[in-house]
Design a protein around this motif. Structure first.
Motif, PDB file in Angstrom:
ATOM      1  N   MET A  98       0.811  -1.213   0.000  1.00 33.25           N
ATOM      2  CA  MET A  98       0.000   0.000   0.000  1.00 33.25           C
ATOM      3  C   MET A  98       0.844   1.263   0.000  1.00 33.25           C
ATOM      4  SD  MET A  98       0.213   1.498   3.111  1.00 33.25           S
ATOM      5  CE  MET A  98       1.385   0.906   4.304  1.00 33.25           C
ATOM      6  N   PHE A  99       2.162   1.131   0.032  1.00 33.34           N
ATOM      7  CA  PHE A  99       3.040   2.296   0.140  1.00 33.34           C
ATOM      8  C   PHE A  99       2.771   3.379  -0.910  1.00 33.34           C
ATOM      9  CE2 PHE A  99       6.917   4.730  -0.501  1.00 33.34           C
ATOM     10  CZ  PHE A  99       7.113   5.206   0.782  1.00 33.34           C
ATOM     11  N   PRO A 100       2.509   3.037  -2.180  1.00 34.81           N
ATOM     12  CA  PRO A 100       2.234   4.107  -3.143  1.00 34.81           C
ATOM     13  C   PRO A 100       0.981   4.921  -2.818  1.00 34.81           C
ATOM     14  CG  PRO A 100       2.728   2.063  -4.282  1.00 34.81           C
ATOM     15  CD  PRO A 100       2.590   1.727  -2.830  1.00 34.81           C
ATOM     16  N   PHE A 101       0.141   4.427  -1.926  1.00 32.25           N
ATOM     17  CA  PHE A 101      -1.100   5.109  -1.568  1.00 32.25           C
ATOM     18  C   PHE A 101      -1.035   5.748  -0.179  1.00 32.25           C
ATOM     19  CE2 PHE A 101      -2.159   2.441  -5.019  1.00 32.25           C
ATOM     20  CZ  PHE A 101      -3.173   3.086  -5.696  1.00 32.25           C
ATOM     21  N   ILE A 102       0.144   5.812   0.390  1.00 36.48           N
ATOM     22  CA  ILE A 102       0.287   6.329   1.749  1.00 36.48           C
ATOM     23  C   ILE A 102      -0.070   7.814   1.839  1.00 36.48           C
ATOM     24  CG2 ILE A 102       2.736   6.985   1.753  1.00 36.48           C
ATOM     25  CD1 ILE A 102       1.137   4.860   4.434  1.00 36.48           C
ATOM     26  N   TRP A 103       0.186   8.576   0.787  1.00 38.44           N
ATOM     27  CA  TRP A 103      -0.129   9.998   0.804  1.00 38.44           C
ATOM     28  C   TRP A 103      -1.629  10.209   0.965  1.00 38.44           C
ATOM     29  CZ3 TRP A 103      -2.986  13.436  -2.128  1.00 38.44           C
ATOM     30  CH2 TRP A 103      -2.776  14.788  -1.863  1.00 38.44           C
ATOM     31  N   ILE A 104      -2.432   9.494   0.187  1.00 38.98           N
ATOM     32  CA  ILE A 104      -3.885   9.653   0.291  1.00 38.98           C
ATOM     33  C   ILE A 104      -4.386   9.151   1.643  1.00 38.98           C
ATOM     34  CG2 ILE A 104      -4.658   7.489  -0.773  1.00 38.98           C
ATOM     35  CD1 ILE A 104      -6.776   9.204  -2.256  1.00 38.98           C
ATOM     36  N   GLY A 105      -3.755   8.104   2.170  1.00 42.19           N
ATOM     37  CA  GLY A 105      -4.116   7.630   3.506  1.00 42.19           C
ATOM     38  C   GLY A 105      -3.882   8.697   4.556  1.00 42.19           C
ATOM     39  N   ARG A 106      -2.763   9.408   4.426  1.00 41.33           N
ATOM     40  CA  ARG A 106      -2.449  10.492   5.362  1.00 41.33           C
ATOM     41  C   ARG A 106      -3.441  11.637   5.209  1.00 41.33           C
ATOM     42  NH1 ARG A 106       0.441  15.251   5.483  1.00 41.33           N
ATOM     43  NH2 ARG A 106       0.902  15.036   3.282  1.00 41.33           N
ATOM     44  N   GLU A 107      -3.748  11.995   3.976  1.00 40.62           N
ATOM     45  CA  GLU A 107      -4.686  13.098   3.743  1.00 40.62           C
ATOM     46  C   GLU A 107      -6.088  12.748   4.237  1.00 40.62           C
ATOM     47  OE1 GLU A 107      -3.799  16.209   2.690  1.00 40.62           O
ATOM     48  OE2 GLU A 107      -1.798  15.338   2.927  1.00 40.62           O
ATOM     49  N   ILE A 113      -9.356  13.022  11.783  1.00 42.52           N
ATOM     50  CA  ILE A 113      -8.782  13.201  13.114  1.00 42.52           C
ATOM     51  C   ILE A 113      -7.593  14.148  13.043  1.00 42.52           C
ATOM     52  CG2 ILE A 113      -9.554  11.003  14.093  1.00 42.52           C
ATOM     53  CD1 ILE A 113      -6.869   9.797  13.460  1.00 42.52           C
ATOM     54  N   ASP A 114      -7.251  14.735  14.178  1.00 46.58           N
ATOM     55  CA  ASP A 114      -6.154  15.714  14.228  1.00 46.58           C
ATOM     56  C   ASP A 114      -4.782  15.083  14.419  1.00 46.58           C
ATOM     57  OD1 ASP A 114      -8.029  17.694  13.979  1.00 46.58           O
ATOM     58  OD2 ASP A 114      -8.157  18.088  16.123  1.00 46.58           O
ATOM     59  N   VAL A 115      -4.749  13.823  14.815  1.00 48.62           N
ATOM     60  CA  VAL A 115      -3.494  13.164  15.154  1.00 48.62           C
ATOM     61  C   VAL A 115      -3.128  12.177  14.050  1.00 48.62           C
ATOM     62  CG1 VAL A 115      -2.352  11.687  16.841  1.00 48.62           C
ATOM     63  CG2 VAL A 115      -4.037  13.361  17.595  1.00 48.62           C
ATOM     64  N   TYR A 116      -1.860  12.194  13.648  1.00 49.44           N
ATOM     65  CA  TYR A 116      -1.380  11.203  12.680  1.00 49.44           C
ATOM     66  C   TYR A 116      -1.158   9.891  13.410  1.00 49.44           C
ATOM     67  CZ  TYR A 116      -0.410  14.953   9.374  1.00 49.44           C
ATOM     68  OH  TYR A 116      -0.525  16.007   8.516  1.00 49.44           O
ATOM     69  N   HIS A 117      -1.904   8.892  13.052  1.00 46.36           N
ATOM     70  CA  HIS A 117      -1.748   7.566  13.640  1.00 46.36           C
ATOM     71  C   HIS A 117      -1.395   6.626  12.494  1.00 46.36           C
ATOM     72  CE1 HIS A 117      -2.932   3.740  15.525  1.00 46.36           C
ATOM     73  NE2 HIS A 117      -2.495   4.343  16.627  1.00 46.36           N
ATOM     74  N   GLY A 118      -0.203   6.057  12.550  1.00 47.42           N
ATOM     75  CA  GLY A 118       0.322   5.259  11.440  1.00 47.42           C
ATOM     76  C   GLY A 118      -0.595   4.143  10.989  1.00 47.42           C
ATOM     77  N   THR A 119      -1.190   3.415  11.924  1.00 46.42           N
ATOM     78  CA  THR A 119      -2.063   2.305  11.556  1.00 46.42           C
ATOM     79  C   THR A 119      -3.292   2.809  10.813  1.00 46.42           C
ATOM     80  OG1 THR A 119      -1.288   1.044  13.462  1.00 46.42           O
ATOM     81  CG2 THR A 119      -3.332   0.316  12.447  1.00 46.42           C
ATOM     82  N   THR A 120      -3.840   3.926  11.241  1.00 51.66           N
ATOM     83  CA  THR A 120      -5.005   4.504  10.561  1.00 51.66           C
ATOM     84  C   THR A 120      -4.635   4.957   9.156  1.00 51.66           C
ATOM     85  OG1 THR A 120      -5.846   5.267  12.699  1.00 51.66           O
ATOM     86  CG2 THR A 120      -6.813   6.256  10.729  1.00 51.66           C
ATOM     87  N   ILE A 121      -3.484   5.581   9.021  1.00 53.76           N
ATOM     88  CA  ILE A 121      -3.026   6.030   7.703  1.00 53.76           C
ATOM     89  C   ILE A 121      -2.881   4.838   6.764  1.00 53.76           C
ATOM     90  CG2 ILE A 121      -1.052   7.026   6.454  1.00 53.76           C
ATOM     91  CD1 ILE A 121      -0.648   8.859   8.936  1.00 53.76           C
ATOM     92  N   MET A 122      -2.246   3.775   7.243  1.00 52.90           N
ATOM     93  CA  MET A 122      -2.043   2.594   6.399  1.00 52.90           C
ATOM     94  C   MET A 122      -3.365   1.910   6.062  1.00 52.90           C
ATOM     95  SD  MET A 122       1.535   1.019   7.832  1.00 52.90           S
ATOM     96  CE  MET A 122       1.216   1.236   9.576  1.00 52.90           C
TER      97      MET A 122
END
Length: 148
Positions: A98-107, A113-122
């Motif tokens: 899923m790495f190529p889609f990590i940017w959209i996961g972060r956005e 939510i206000d906090v970056y949570h790695g598992t949620t992003i992935m």
């Protein structure tokens, strides 16, 4: 198996990109550019799999087979296991696809939510991959139905 060699290669490209980015310790391209390229690419892969000479459910499952395996390993390693039980090799490999889609996961994460949570992003990166493939697959299926 050799009949669908090109399709197998297409399905492996996100994994190979994620692996190369991990090995070189860089994103290879800017995250936004990577996202644009892979959104278009994965959409077109979905269109291509809709056109296979198989029934549509089999084509869809075939196109998402590696996605599904990688997603299951991700769920197992990051959601079902705690940090101490995690297998670092499997946890790492499950992130490549899923790495190529990590940017959209972060956005998408920032939208909810206000906090970056790695598992949620992935998790959102994986789900966005599935949605993009499904959109391309649906378009290819509808286009095929219209012209047949």
């Amino acid at each position: 198996m050799t009949k669908y060699k090109n399709e197998i290669i297409l399905v492996l490209i996100p994994f190979v990109y994620g692996l190369l980015a991990n090995l070189t310790d860089s994103t290879l391209l800017t995250p936004v550019l990577t996202q644009i390229i892979f959104l278009l690419f994965w959409y077109l892969v979905g269109v291509k799999f809709a056109k296979l000479n198989k029934d549509k459910i089999t084509s869809f499952l075939y196109g998402n087979s590696i996605w599904g395996l990688s997603f299951l390993v991700f769920i197992w390693q990051f959601i079902l296991l705690d940090d101490n039980s995690r297998n670092f090799f499997l946890a790492g490999v499950s992130q490549y696809y899923m790495f190529p889609f990590i940017w959209i996961g972060r956005e998408l994460t920032v939208m909810f939510i206000d906090v970056y949570h790695g598992t949620t992003i992935m998790l959102l990166a994986y789900l966005s991959m599935l949605v993009i493939f499904l959109l391309g697959f649906s378009y290819g299926w509808m286009k095929e139905k219209l012209y047949s």
